[in-house]
Structures are given as structure tokens and as C-alpha cells.
Design a protein around this motif. Sequence first.
Motif: not given
Lengths: 121, 129
Positions: A21, A35, A38-40, A69, A73, A77, A80, A105, B26, B29, B33, B36, B39, B79-80, B82-83, B89-90, B121, B124-125
Motif C-alpha cells: 500500500r 504518463v 510521455l503524452a506531451t 514499480v 510488482m 507477483l 499471486i 529490471v 480478478i 490481478r 501482470v 509487469v 515495465m 495502467l489507469f 489498475h490505478f 482498494h486504498l 491522455t 493530449l498525446a
Amino acid sequence: MSRIRSSGTAGRGAPHWWMQRLSALVLAPVVLWLVLSLATIATLDHATVTTWIASPTNAMLLAALVLVVCFHMALGLQVIIEDYVHVPRAAAMGILAVRAGSGLVAVVSIGAVLKIAMGAD
Amino acid sequence: MSTPSKRPLSPHLQIYRLPITAVLSISHRFSGVALVVGMMFLAWALVAAAMGPTSWATVRALVVSWPGVVLLFVWTWVLFFHFCNGVRHLLWDLGYGFSLENAGNYGWSVIAASVALTVVTWVLAAGGA
């Protein structure tokens, strides 16, 4: 090995829960920053990208993001694996592999950021 | 010959429509992955950038190609998702949002917010590039 085996949810569940957390809280603003950046970004040519990475603020935030990160991760993992792998030895090996992989990584990425930031070619 | 049973049948996964909360659970999760993998892609891109323009050209070619753009778009949404679900969750950890209607509403909010952030996003891009 014994240290890893004891670090499942039965052993060190509470610190793991907190770290998951805490890292999420740290990541939230930094991920939005990345994000948005990178987008801009104007163009994707090598000079523009490396100049952007080389700026001290960007390099520091990027390195921090990669580090947290990879930590986040590895924790995810691990859960899991603990949920689905019921052979203790295999689970321990899996968690070890996850930690090694995440560490690799992180090290490689931060190394790359440092190299760009220091302008070494 | 068999008399229809009045007893409730246990929910069978293949015919049971999962509630939104279970789908999101689910998906958190799965999206983790997928991130990952994202990343690892980021690590590869950073290394290529550090190695010089020639290596970077490979990354750039992939990123501007159609499959690359689709992949990046999906990755942005994952990503968003999961964000936003992570924020949910928080909030749960702080003790909010446990009533049944809240759980469902927050669930749909997560999907709506992640889609909205993804669209913003990419608008913007598109404006920047």
C-alpha cells in the motif's frame, strides 16, 4: 531460502501488506507525472527523449518510479505465487525468481537513466 | 421421474454472471501482470535510449507503428484501470465503500474513470505530436 520461506503471508504478512500500500501511494502521483510527460513530449526522436531524461528532475523521478514499480510488482507477483502455487519449494523458488527478476529490471533501468543523465556515450 | 428441487443451486462459474466486484477483483490481478510486461518494455526502451540513436530507432519504429500504438493504448487503459482500482482498494483499507450499492457503484466508477483518463491522455498525446 529459509528467510524466503518464512516471508509468506503466514510469516511476514503484515509488513508485506503495508509495503504494498505504501508503494502504491508513492507511485500514484509519480505514475500520473510520467504518463502526462510521455503524452506531451514533443517528438520521439533520440535527442528529444534523452534530453528529457537527462534533466535532473526527470532523471530522479524516473529512477524513483522504476525502483518503486519494481518493488511493488515483486510484492504483487509474490502474492499471486502464494495464492496459486501450492508446492512450498516451487513457490519459494518462484518468489526468489520474481525478486531476482524485479531487481534486475530495476538495476538495468536505473543504470540506463544514469548513463543518459551523465551524458556518457 | 425427477422432481424439480426447490433448493438453491450453487452458482456455477460457467453459467453464473459474475458481479462487477468479482470481475474487477480478478482484473486487478490480470492488469498487474500486464503492467509487469509494460515495465519490461519501459526497461528495454530506457536501455535502448542509453545505447544510442541506432538502438532507439527500433523502439521508436515500434511505438509509432499501428500495432505499437494499439499496444500503448491498451497499456494506458490497463495502467489507469489498475490505478483507479488501486485507489478503490486504498479507500477500502480506510474503511470506506463497503455497503452493497457503494461496492457496485464504485466498481462502475473505476471503469468510467479509467476510460476517461485514457481518452484524456491520448487526446493530449494527439495534440502534442
